[in-house]
Design an enzyme around this catalytic site. Structure first.
Site, PDB file in Angstrom:
ATOM      1  N   CYS A  10       0.843  -1.207   0.000  1.00  0.00           N
ATOM      2  CA  CYS A  10       0.000   0.000   0.000  1.00  0.00           C
ATOM      3  C   CYS A  10       0.879   1.258   0.000  1.00  0.00           C
ATOM      4  CB  CYS A  10      -0.924   0.006   1.219  1.00  0.00           C
ATOM      5  SG  CYS A  10      -0.064   0.175   2.793  1.00  0.00           S
ATOM      6  N   CYS A  13       2.926   1.709   3.106  1.00  0.00           N
ATOM      7  CA  CYS A  13       4.074   0.803   3.169  1.00  0.00           C
ATOM      8  C   CYS A  13       5.230   1.363   2.348  1.00  0.00           C
ATOM      9  CB  CYS A  13       3.691  -0.582   2.650  1.00  0.00           C
ATOM     10  SG  CYS A  13       2.379  -1.375   3.596  1.00  0.00           S
TER      11      CYS A  13
END
Length: 77
Positions: A10, A13
């Protein structure tokens, strides 16, 4: 030093990885940075929310992007 970034890819991240790499570059600290996307491996750390940061097997943060100050503190220990 081994730094693992736990997450499935994501945007948070990716931001976590960028922040950690930026601080490592600024401080000159050598570390192996690994992106862990395997759900079973992530759960083996007891992490239920990502992104998470694991340094040398110790979970430092889960569920949010770390700020640079936190990363500096972790790598100085």
């Amino acid at each position: 030093m081994k730094i693992e970034i736990l997450g499935t890819g994501c945007s948070k991240c990716k931001k976590t990885k960028e922040t950690i790499e930026k601080v490592l570059k600024q401080t000159g600290v050598e570390a192996e940075v690994i992106k862990v996307e395997d759900i079973e491996k992530i759960m083996s750390y007891g992490v239920m929310v990502t992104p998470a940061v694991v340094i040398d097997g110790d979970v430092k943060l889960a569920g949010k992007v770390p700020d640079e100050k936190d990363v500096r503190k972790w790598i100085a220990q």
